[in-house]
Scaffold this motif. Structure first.
Motif, PDB file in Angstrom:
ATOM      1  N   VAL A 348       0.837  -1.191   0.000  1.00 41.10           N
ATOM      2  CA  VAL A 348       0.000   0.000   0.000  1.00 41.10           C
ATOM      3  C   VAL A 348       0.875   1.245   0.000  1.00 41.10           C
ATOM      4  O   VAL A 348       0.633   2.209  -0.724  1.00 41.10           O
ATOM      5  N   GLY A 349       1.931   1.203   0.795  1.00 40.69           N
ATOM      6  CA  GLY A 349       2.770   2.391   0.942  1.00 40.69           C
ATOM      7  C   GLY A 349       3.599   2.688  -0.292  1.00 40.69           C
ATOM      8  O   GLY A 349       3.765   3.835  -0.675  1.00 40.69           O
ATOM      9  N   TYR A 350       4.145   1.652  -0.914  1.00 41.64           N
ATOM     10  CA  TYR A 350       5.120   1.910  -1.964  1.00 41.64           C
ATOM     11  C   TYR A 350       4.600   1.640  -3.359  1.00 41.64           C
ATOM     12  O   TYR A 350       5.183   2.104  -4.330  1.00 41.64           O
ATOM     13  N   VAL A 351       3.555   0.858  -3.532  1.00 42.40           N
ATOM     14  CA  VAL A 351       3.095   0.569  -4.890  1.00 42.40           C
ATOM     15  C   VAL A 351       1.760   1.252  -5.146  1.00 42.40           C
ATOM     16  O   VAL A 351       1.684   2.260  -5.835  1.00 42.40           O
ATOM     17  N   SER A 352       0.706   0.737  -4.589  1.00 36.65           N
ATOM     18  CA  SER A 352      -0.587   1.337  -4.851  1.00 36.65           C
ATOM     19  C   SER A 352      -1.566   0.841  -3.809  1.00 36.65           C
ATOM     20  O   SER A 352      -1.514  -0.312  -3.391  1.00 36.65           O
ATOM     21  N   THR A 353      -2.453   1.722  -3.376  1.00 42.01           N
ATOM     22  CA  THR A 353      -3.400   1.319  -2.340  1.00 42.01           C
ATOM     23  C   THR A 353      -4.530   0.472  -2.902  1.00 42.01           C
ATOM     24  O   THR A 353      -5.265  -0.155  -2.162  1.00 42.01           O
ATOM     25  N   VAL A 358      -5.050  -7.769  -3.513  1.00 42.98           N
ATOM     26  CA  VAL A 358      -4.361  -8.571  -4.527  1.00 42.98           C
ATOM     27  C   VAL A 358      -2.999  -9.021  -4.022  1.00 42.98           C
ATOM     28  O   VAL A 358      -2.590 -10.155  -4.246  1.00 42.98           O
ATOM     29  N   TYR A 359      -2.277  -8.138  -3.302  1.00 43.64           N
ATOM     30  CA  TYR A 359      -0.957  -8.536  -2.783  1.00 43.64           C
ATOM     31  C   TYR A 359      -1.098  -9.781  -1.924  1.00 43.64           C
ATOM     32  O   TYR A 359      -0.344 -10.733  -2.054  1.00 43.64           O
ATOM     33  N   VAL A 360      -2.088  -9.712  -1.032  1.00 46.01           N
ATOM     34  CA  VAL A 360      -2.222 -10.790  -0.065  1.00 46.01           C
ATOM     35  C   VAL A 360      -2.532 -12.104  -0.770  1.00 46.01           C
ATOM     36  O   VAL A 360      -1.875 -13.122  -0.552  1.00 46.01           O
ATOM     37  N   PHE A 361      -3.528 -12.061  -1.661  1.00 48.17           N
ATOM     38  CA  PHE A 361      -3.913 -13.317  -2.298  1.00 48.17           C
ATOM     39  C   PHE A 361      -2.882 -13.753  -3.334  1.00 48.17           C
ATOM     40  O   PHE A 361      -2.695 -14.945  -3.572  1.00 48.17           O
ATOM     41  N   GLY A 362      -2.198 -12.766  -3.944  1.00 46.75           N
ATOM     42  CA  GLY A 362      -1.110 -13.114  -4.846  1.00 46.75           C
ATOM     43  C   GLY A 362      -0.019 -13.851  -4.094  1.00 46.75           C
ATOM     44  O   GLY A 362       0.494 -14.884  -4.552  1.00 46.75           O
ATOM     45  N   LEU A 363       0.341 -13.335  -2.915  1.00 47.43           N
ATOM     46  CA  LEU A 363       1.351 -14.001  -2.087  1.00 47.43           C
ATOM     47  C   LEU A 363       0.910 -15.421  -1.777  1.00 47.43           C
ATOM     48  O   LEU A 363       1.700 -16.367  -1.850  1.00 47.43           O
ATOM     49  N   LEU A 364      -0.366 -15.557  -1.483  1.00 49.94           N
ATOM     50  CA  LEU A 364      -0.906 -16.882  -1.179  1.00 49.94           C
ATOM     51  C   LEU A 364      -0.636 -17.844  -2.331  1.00 49.94           C
ATOM     52  O   LEU A 364      -0.136 -18.956  -2.139  1.00 49.94           O
ATOM     53  N   ILE A 365      -0.962 -17.390  -3.541  1.00 48.50           N
ATOM     54  CA  ILE A 365      -0.827 -18.299  -4.681  1.00 48.50           C
ATOM     55  C   ILE A 365       0.634 -18.607  -4.936  1.00 48.50           C
ATOM     56  O   ILE A 365       1.009 -19.763  -5.186  1.00 48.50           O
ATOM     57  N   VAL A 366       1.486 -17.583  -4.823  1.00 48.37           N
ATOM     58  CA  VAL A 366       2.917 -17.832  -5.036  1.00 48.37           C
ATOM     59  C   VAL A 366       3.428 -18.845  -4.023  1.00 48.37           C
ATOM     60  O   VAL A 366       4.106 -19.819  -4.384  1.00 48.37           O
TER      61      VAL A 366
END
Lengths: 384, 461
Positions: A348-353, A358-366
């Motif tokens: 949220v701080g460095y890319v986009s809020t 998506v970050y969280v679930f993307g991390l999950l899939i990775v």
């Protein structure tokens, strides 16, 4: 600091998911609703204890006392009758059905009265100026209530399904989740309107600022603000986690929990009361979720109606944390929660809020693709 | 394996008939419902019937993954969303390019409420709609392949978790898209392909291709409503047909073997990953079709937030309630669960049905009393009596509550949740277990036990 505070709360919720999964091998979808229930209970209790948003303190409803008294009385009668009159069938272990139901009801009723006592205590403490202690009492109250609710859920909904296929238990969990959401929305419960949690620890400036550049007038620009609320939140969460860790790894009941998680049948053969251990696990998970709910409302005071997606989503993220850390692994859940918090807030701080979910679930899939058993989990070979 | 009577028909004509008569029958039934039943029923029941059609497509398609193959997907609504948004974008912007506006250009097949005297049966608008349904299904199937390929190699709950994550990602991505354009010139000026600022919300300098402007969090509004009873029921019929043909084929037996024991079926030479992915792709295809139909239904604003995991759970509940692996069970559960919330919406009207409940109770008691030594009569009687008592108690409680001025409609979802939990505890295998409604074994609980031991344990012989 947000990341740490919220991450440790995720970790608290994730612990509930991971413990239940570790023992019963199913995803307890009702867990996030217990979390929400904890938040709302704390809100109600805080209002009753004298914190207000608009200066009008809320009285404790008298009929609540009547109902609690009634439950306790029915429970007492049932417990007595169950122990003395109803004989258990020959060969059955433990108490008879009515006795068991009676003691459950009795416990609920007694806890209800205890809640009233705790609210009064908090009110006295707050009036006496000890707001922090009063806040702690509210926290205890929310935790206890959710513990009782968790116990009842396990007894009534999940226990009859011990031998059913896992999918059925899962659907039941969804049913329980729907039930909690909709009971919570009833007018005489919490209603459908959003509310605002009064801040129990009032403050108007950060505790300290790290890495900031001091201005000439003494104020500080930039840097990381450390708020008292974060410190309390993360601190309480970490204390609870350490306590849980010690409980699981250094006490007798903890050893029983690990044994049941490893193999319930063998554990039962070794004389471990499996049902009691499972109930205990549920209560523990619910208690931690309630604590997380209370602490979360302190950080973000906007309380939404129970069924709103945002809150359920929080629970889902906590579940992701449990999976990322390795589901069924308690230390993994703690690490996963912190990691999810960090990734979400740094994203949220460095890319986009806009993509925080998506970050969280993307991390999950990775994580699932690279290391399916989670960061700290160990791969379990499937036995034939 | 049982043989159909038509299997005996000789010659190439017989083969053609054998292959196509069920399709023709499905289309015929859909046409009948659309042209004859709809005017008889009126608008609201027709709309319910239409929703039932879509729900059957969803439930049966999920049955292929959760029921046949035993893999646990909880992101079915995501494929529905993918198909729905694909279909919606094609129809909406396609209408602008083809006809210059999004107004419905529908023939007789596609009108839900307005009757078009002398209108053509099938218009270019219907053609666009049909194309969009198929495209929606194909795109959803492609997504299914992409999701399934990595995750179906894993076992157990991991597919569930990945599909859950995928569903959430789809939802969030759709919610971040730009708003729908209503301006013909703007639409024509926009590039058809191009990467641009795909998921930002540009208002002034806008470069993204036109099909990415699907409304974001506000939902895709202004969609032409092409869907009708005909399309919905035809899709349901075809889905049922495909599911049934898969189930009784060698392909289907491979899937069922994976459900029963993955390791054993692998040892018998079944390429489990391949079959799992196939089932997943077919299932996603039909979910996409259901989504495209759903998007063009009257009264629907296509919203990603409504196609989240709550919707997925609704579909799973249908599948489990019907019995995992039972096509007919899933369809019946879809019908029940489409109607139940509507019935519970007006609890007062349910209370007025108490004489029927009493009648059922009396019938049950009479059957038990007169049944004598006939076990079937006794069992049916007991079941009916139980049902009657439960309904009477429910009606009584509802009546008392209403007399005291309690608004029962607030308790609708609570009743629903309680019914779900009770159902799972009392009948964990669902309505029909792994059997179809016409299988004798599905009625074992009612009939005297004469079936073989494997059938009783829920294993299909």
């Amino acid at each position: 600091m947000d990341a740490l505070a919220v991450g440790s709360l995720y970790a608290l919720i994730a612990l509930g998911y991971t413990m239940v999964y570790g023992i019963l091998k199913f995803i307890n979808f009702a867990h996030s609703d217990v979390f929400v229930l904890g938040a709302w209970t704390a809100y109600r209790a805080a209002l009753c204890a004298g914190w207000t948003n608009d200066g009008v303190p809320e009285p404790i409803a008298r009929w609540v006392l009547w109902i609690l008294g009634l439950i306790a009385a029915v429970g007492l009668v049932l417990a007595v009758v169950g122990r003395t009159v109803v004989k258990p069938p020959p060969g059955a272990l433990g108490q008879s059905g009515p006795a068991r139901a009676g003691s459950t009801l009795l416990a609920v009723g007694v806890w209800g009265w205890a809640c009233v006592g705790l609210v009064l205590l908090a009110r006295v403490l707050k009036a006496g100026g000890m707001e922090y202690v009063a806040g702690g009492v509210i926290l205890l109250l929310a935790m206890g209530t959710c513990g009782v609710v968790g116990f009842c859920i396990e007894r009534l909904a999940y226990k009859p399904l011990r031998k059913a296929p896992r999918l059925n238990v899962l659907i039941t969990a969804i049913g329980v989740s729907l039930l909690l959401q909709n009971v919570g929305q009833l007018d005489w419960m919490f209603g459908t309107q959003p509310a605002r949690m009064p801040s129990l620890v009032a403050q108007d400036k950060p505790l300290l600022t790290i890495l900031g550049t001091p201005n000439a007038d003494g104020s500080i620009a930039g840097g990381v603000n450390v708020w008292l609320v974060d410190v309390i939140g993360a601190g309480t969460a970490i204390i609870l986690m350490i306590a849980l860790d010690r409980l699981v790894f250094q006490t007798k009941i903890g050893r029983a929990m690990r044994a049941v998680s490893y193999n319930p049948t063998t554990a039962a053969l070794m004389g471990i009361p499996v049902d009691r251990v499972i109930s205990f696990t549920f209560v523990l998970g619910a208690v931690l979720a309630a604590a997380a709910g209370f602490l979360y409302t302190q950080k973000y005071p906007g309380l939404l109606q129970p069924a709103t997606g945002t809150w359920v989503l929080l629970g889902l993220k906590a579940f992701v944390a449990a999976v990322v850390g390795g589901i069924g692994n308690i230390r993994g859940a703690m690490a996963g929660g912190l990691l999810i918090g960090l990734i979400e807030f740094f994203g949220v701080g460095y890319v986009s809020t806009e993509y925080r979910d998506v970050y969280v679930f993307g991390l999950l899939i990775v994580v699932l693709l690279v290391r399916p058993s989670g960061l700290l989990g160990k791969a379990v070979a499937e036995k034939v | 394996m049982t043989k159909n009577a038509t299997d005996q028909l000789p010659g190439p004509g017989g083969a053609l008939l054998r292959a196509w008569w069920p399709v023709a029958a499905a289309l015929g039934i859909a046409l009948f419902a659309h042209l004859v039943l709809r005017p008889m029923l009126g608008d609201f029941p027709s709309k319910l019937l239409l929703d039932i059609g879509i729900n059957i497509v969803l439930a049966v398609s999920l049955t292929m993954v959760n029921g046949f193959t035993g893999q646990f997907s909880i992101g079915h609504a995501a494929f529905m969303a993918v198909g729905g948004y694909t279909g919606a974008a094609i129809v909406y912007y396609g209408s602008y390019f083809a006809f210059g506006s999004e107004a419905v250009k529908a023939g007789v097949l596609s009108t839900l409420s307005v009757s078009h005297a002398g209108a053509p049966w099938f218009t270019s608008g219907d053609g666009l709609f049909l194309g969009s349904i198929i495209a929606g299904g194909l795109v959803a199937a492609a997504c299914g392949y992409l999701v399934g390929l990595p995750s179906l190699r894993l076992r157990g709950d991991y597919l569930a978790i990945v599909t859950l994550g995928f569903g959430e990602i789809v939802r969030v991505l759709i919610q971040r898209t730009a708003e729908v354009s209503y301006d013909l010139d703007e639409i024509k000026a926009a590039p058809l392909v191009g990467i641009g600022q795909l998921f930002t919300q540009p208002r002034a300098e806008w470069q993204a291709p036109v099909w990415t402007r699907v409304g974001g969090a506000l939902g895709f509004t202004g969609l032409p409503t092409y869907n009708s009873l005909f399309w919905s029921l035809a899709a349901a019929g075809l889905t049922l047909l495909v599911a049934y043909r898969i189930k009784v084929s060698s392909h289907g037996r491979a899937l069922l073997s994976i459900r029963e024991d993955e390791i054993a079926s692998e040892a018998m030479g079944v390429n489990t990953t391949k079959y799992k992915i196939r089932a997943f792709v077919i299932s996603s295809f039909f979910a996409g079709i259901a989504g495209a139909l759903f998007a063009h239904t009257t009264g629907i604003t296509l919203k990603a937030s409504e196609l989240g995991f709550v919707k997925s759970f609704d579909i799973i509940i249908m599948v489990v309630l019907g019995g995992l692996g039972s096509i007919s069970g899933a369809s019946i559960a879809a019908v029940i669960l489409s109607l139940l919330p509507e019935l519970l919406r007006k609890p007062g009207s349910l209370v007025e049905l108490w004489p029927y409940a009493a009648g059922v109770l009396v019938l049950g008691v009479v059957l038990v009393a007169a049944g004598g030594t006939r076990p079937v009569a006794k069992r049916v009687g007991k079941a009916l009596a139980g049902l009657g008592v439960a309904s009477l108690v429910f009606a009584g409680a509802a009546a008392v509550a209403m007399k005291n001025g309690v608004d029962l409609s607030a308790y609708r979802m609570i009743l629903y949740a309680l019914a779900l939990i009770l159902m799972m505890i009392l009948r964990p295998q669902g309505l029909f277990g792994v059997f179809e409604i016409w299988d004798r074994a599905a009625w074992d609980w009612l009939l005297p036990r004469r079936t073989s031991e494997p059938a009783r344990r829920g294993v299909r012989p």
